[in-house]
Design an enzyme around this catalytic site. Structure first.
Site, PDB file in Angstrom:
ATOM      1  N   GLY A   1      -3.727  42.366  18.309  1.00 40.67           N
ATOM      2  CA  GLY A   1      -3.646  43.808  17.909  1.00 40.67           C
ATOM      3  C   GLY A   1      -3.501  44.657  18.669  1.00 40.67           C
ATOM      4  O   GLY A   1      -3.396  44.122  20.144  1.00 40.67           O
TER       5      GLY A   1
ATOM      6  N   ASP B   1     -18.793  56.157  16.970  1.00 42.43           N
ATOM      7  CA  ASP B   1     -17.481  55.884  16.447  1.00 42.43           C
ATOM      8  C   ASP B   1     -17.613  54.971  15.483  1.00 42.43           C
ATOM      9  O   ASP B   1     -16.975  53.843  15.325  1.00 42.43           O
ATOM     10  CB  ASP B   1     -16.430  55.657  17.604  1.00 42.43           C
TER      11      ASP B   1
ATOM     12  N   GLY C   1      -5.548  49.296  24.420  1.00 44.45           N
ATOM     13  CA  GLY C   1      -4.408  48.411  25.156  1.00 44.45           C
ATOM     14  C   GLY C   1      -4.378  47.494  23.973  1.00 44.45           C
ATOM     15  O   GLY C   1      -4.696  47.547  22.761  1.00 44.45           O
TER      16      GLY C   1
END
Length: 363
Positions: A52, A170, A57
């Site tokens: 992915g 998050d 990155g």
């Protein structure tokens, strides 16, 4: 002499850059991998091993010489994340050990290369299943309830039971990975903040997270605490129950904000409208309990949200009666809702950043 002087200068500058980058990482030096080892494990970072891609990155699958499968996050040169997030994740996750947190095996820091090496988690991320009309048919209520409880245990460990007090900042479906037994594992700690044990809240001028999951006091004022994570967890519960995204909820042909839809149906005692149709016929008592807990977690006032200790008590049926929720936070009900990750600087400008948005692949 000039050429030799330039070479010495460049080497000294590189050494200084490396020192600044690894400053504070010496304490986890035992987790450091040689770049050649990881390059060999990923077949020189071949496309065939690509799992992915996110703002950090590309993520690659690898196999170490001892046969262990790994997932490697390789910081790209044009990544909007950098050494701060890299060091943050290394220093935090290396000190955390819990079955509901993804395990950091090590890191690599060589020249311009920044690599994070994790355990390989085969069943991809939570959003791969619950937001796909076909795949969510294969993830029944028993599995979803197990996932909800697992995330809660991971958060409780971060907030209360670890040597550190960690605010994730998050928490969202794409950052919940699922192992071979569909156990949930919280991942992506690049944006996390560490508190001292008696600290309860903090402030920041750099707001990071994903709209829809962010608590109102954090999104608008930069104030964060363990209750900010609780808000995000409440959103996750409602997403798992409904099988729909917080920012792209659809009621038939109409688009609506998931929290307002959940509250409206709770108030009108039509909560079955919120439940994913593939779950119909399941244990309605457990589902209604989870809806109630989810609504309590997304209360606008921080003090009205439960701690993760109380959340787990409620999930296990050990807290009766469960408090009655009031109307949840409604600041997100305008058209500003976005699924992109944002960062606010001191001038309040907003820049898109895909640092925690990863394509749906196993990691």
């Amino acid at each position: 002499m000039l050429i030799i002087s330039i070479c010495i200068f460049l080497r000294m500058r590189k050494s200084k850059d490396n020192f600044e980058t690894v400053e504070g990482i010496q304490s986890v030096e035992s987790l450091r991998y040689d770049f050649s080892t990881i390059r060999a494990a990923t077949n020189n970072f071949s496309d065939a091993n690509k799992l992915g891609k996110g703002g950090f990155g590309i993520v690659y699958k690898g196999n170490l010489l001892n046969g262990q499968e790994i997932a490697v996050k390789r910081l790209s040169r044009n990544s909007q994340q950098g050494d701060f997030e890299f060091k943050n994740e290394v220093l935090l996750v290396a000190k955390l050990q819990h079955r509901n947190l993804v395990k950091l095996l090590g890191f690599c820091l060589e020249g311009i290369e920044r690599l994070l090496i994790y355990e390989f988690v085969p069943n991809r991320s939570l959003d791969y299943y619950i937001f796909d009309p076909m795949k969510r048919e294969h993830i029944n209520w028993e599995r979803r309830y197990k996932i909800i409880k697992g995330i809660a245990r991971g958060l409780l460990y971060l907030h209360e039971d670890s040597r550190l007090r960690i605010i994730h900042r998050d928490l969202k479906a794409s950052n919940i990975l699922l192992d071979a037994e569909m156990n949930s594992k919280i991942s992506d700690f690049g944006m996390a903040k560490m508190f001292v044990l008696d600290q309860t809240e903090g402030n920041t001028n750099r707001i990071v997270g994903t709209y829809g999951y962010m608590a109102p006091e954090y999104a608008m004022l930069g104030q964060f605490s363990i209750k900010s994570d609780v808000f995000s967890y409440g959103v996750l519960i409602l997403e798992v129950l409904s099988g729909q995204k917080i920012t792209h909820f659809h009621d038939g042909e109409n688009s609506e904000y998931l929290l307002s839809f959940a509250w409206k149906n709770w108030r009108e005692e039509t909560t079955s409208n919120l439940i994913d149709p593939t779950l119909r016929g399941g244990p309605i008592t457990e589902m209604l309990r989870c809806i109630k807990i989810g609504l309590l977690c997304v209360q606008e006032n921080v003090s009205d949200r439960p701690s993760m200790t109380f959340v787990i008590l409620m999930l296990n049926g050990n807290l009766d009666p469960i408090p009655t929720p009031t109307q949840p936070a409604s600041f997100m009900q305008s058209n500003i809702v976005s699924s992109t990750l944002v960062q606010n600087d001191k001038s309040s400008s907003i820049a898109n950043n895909e640092a925690s948005i990863t394509e749906l692949c196993p990691r």
